[in-house]
Motif scaffolding. Sequence first.
Motif, short mmCIF file in Angstrom:
data_model
loop_
_atom_site.label_atom_id
_atom_site.label_comp_id
_atom_site.label_asym_id
_atom_site.label_seq_id
_atom_site.Cartn_x
_atom_site.Cartn_y
_atom_site.Cartn_z
N THR A 128 35.09 49.21 13.37
CA THR A 128 35.13 49.74 12.01
C THR A 128 36.59 49.96 11.63
O THR A 128 37.48 49.55 12.37
N TYR A 129 36.83 50.59 10.50
CA TYR A 129 38.18 50.76 9.97
C TYR A 129 39.19 51.15 11.05
O TYR A 129 38.96 52.08 11.81
N ASN A 130 40.31 50.43 11.10
CA ASN A 130 41.22 50.52 12.24
C ASN A 130 42.57 51.18 11.96
O ASN A 130 43.46 51.11 12.79
N PHE A 131 42.73 51.86 10.85
CA PHE A 131 44.00 52.53 10.58
C PHE A 131 43.80 54.05 10.54
O PHE A 131 42.72 54.54 10.80
N VAL A 132 44.82 54.77 10.18
CA VAL A 132 44.81 56.24 10.12
C VAL A 132 44.39 56.81 11.48
O VAL A 132 43.39 57.50 11.61
N ASN A 133 45.17 56.46 12.50
CA ASN A 133 44.95 56.95 13.87
C ASN A 133 43.54 56.67 14.39
O ASN A 133 43.00 57.42 15.19
N PHE A 143 28.87 57.87 18.05
CA PHE A 143 27.47 57.45 17.92
C PHE A 143 27.01 56.65 19.15
O PHE A 143 25.95 56.03 19.12
N GLY A 144 27.82 56.65 20.20
CA GLY A 144 27.45 55.94 21.43
C GLY A 144 27.77 54.46 21.41
O GLY A 144 27.25 53.68 22.20
N VAL A 145 28.66 54.07 20.50
CA VAL A 145 29.03 52.67 20.34
C VAL A 145 30.23 52.33 21.21
O VAL A 145 31.17 53.12 21.31
N ASN A 146 30.22 51.17 21.81
CA ASN A 146 31.37 50.66 22.54
C ASN A 146 32.31 50.02 21.51
O ASN A 146 32.11 48.88 21.10
N VAL A 147 33.31 50.76 21.07
CA VAL A 147 34.20 50.31 20.00
C VAL A 147 35.22 49.31 20.55
O VAL A 147 35.92 49.59 21.52
N ILE A 148 35.27 48.16 19.92
CA ILE A 148 36.26 47.13 20.24
C ILE A 148 37.39 47.33 19.24
O ILE A 148 37.23 47.08 18.05
N PHE A 149 38.55 47.80 19.72
CA PHE A 149 39.61 48.25 18.83
C PHE A 149 40.45 47.15 18.20
O PHE A 149 40.92 47.31 17.09
N TYR A 163 36.81 45.33 10.89
CA TYR A 163 37.67 46.51 10.93
C TYR A 163 38.47 46.87 9.68
O TYR A 163 39.15 47.88 9.69
N ASN A 164 38.40 46.13 8.62
CA ASN A 164 39.00 46.58 7.35
C ASN A 164 38.66 45.60 6.23
O ASN A 164 38.09 44.53 6.49
N PRO A 165 39.01 45.91 4.99
CA PRO A 165 38.63 45.05 3.87
C PRO A 165 39.12 43.61 3.97
O PRO A 165 38.49 42.70 3.42
N SER A 166 40.22 43.37 4.68
CA SER A 166 40.75 42.01 4.78
C SER A 166 39.78 41.06 5.48
O SER A 166 39.91 39.85 5.35
#
Length: 194
Positions: A128-133, A143-149, A163-166
């Motif tokens: 999901t969104y990847n900015f703002v720390n 939520f128990g998700v394995n986040v791929i950064f 991970y963002n609007p782009s």
Amino acid sequence: MKKVLLLLSDGFEAVEASVFTDVIGWNKLEGDGTTDLVTVGRKEKLKCTWNFTVIPEMHISEVNVDEFDALAIPGGFEEADFYEDAYSEDFLDIIRQFDKAEKIIASVCVGALPIGKSGVLSGRNATTYNFVNSKRQKQLSEFGVNVIFNEPIVIDKNIITSYNPSTAFNVAFKLLEMLTSKENCNNVKKLMGF
């Protein structure tokens, strides 16, 4: 005809919703002609993040998941009340129904957060969104998700997150490819100038 349900919340980002309407629409008119899209919301009128109003074609209470082949969820801004609709039980229930039926669910940016909150991403990969720390990525992990950064788009079985609007156009094209074919998707991309 393959039907996509575009699930809209107050405060959604118009650019993230418009990629789905445009890609599916271009395919209907200029591609293989096999896709259609229906906009759905919890209210008669929805206000986008940047204040223009959208009238969804269908109320969420009228949705029969059996009539659709895929679900698309754009993200939005907390300051524009995105999460009030996106975290509502009827919104989350639609997500659960699509996942239970193993239908495609495509989201852009924080559109992944209601998917996570619904429980269907528990133990699965997403972003999901990847900015703002990485505040939103931290929320998704809660939520128990394995986040791929560091991946712009993550696909886990039937669920596409980004991970963002782009990434919005690429998510919409991936959805089209999954609904039709890679060849058809590449033809639509070419017709659209990509």
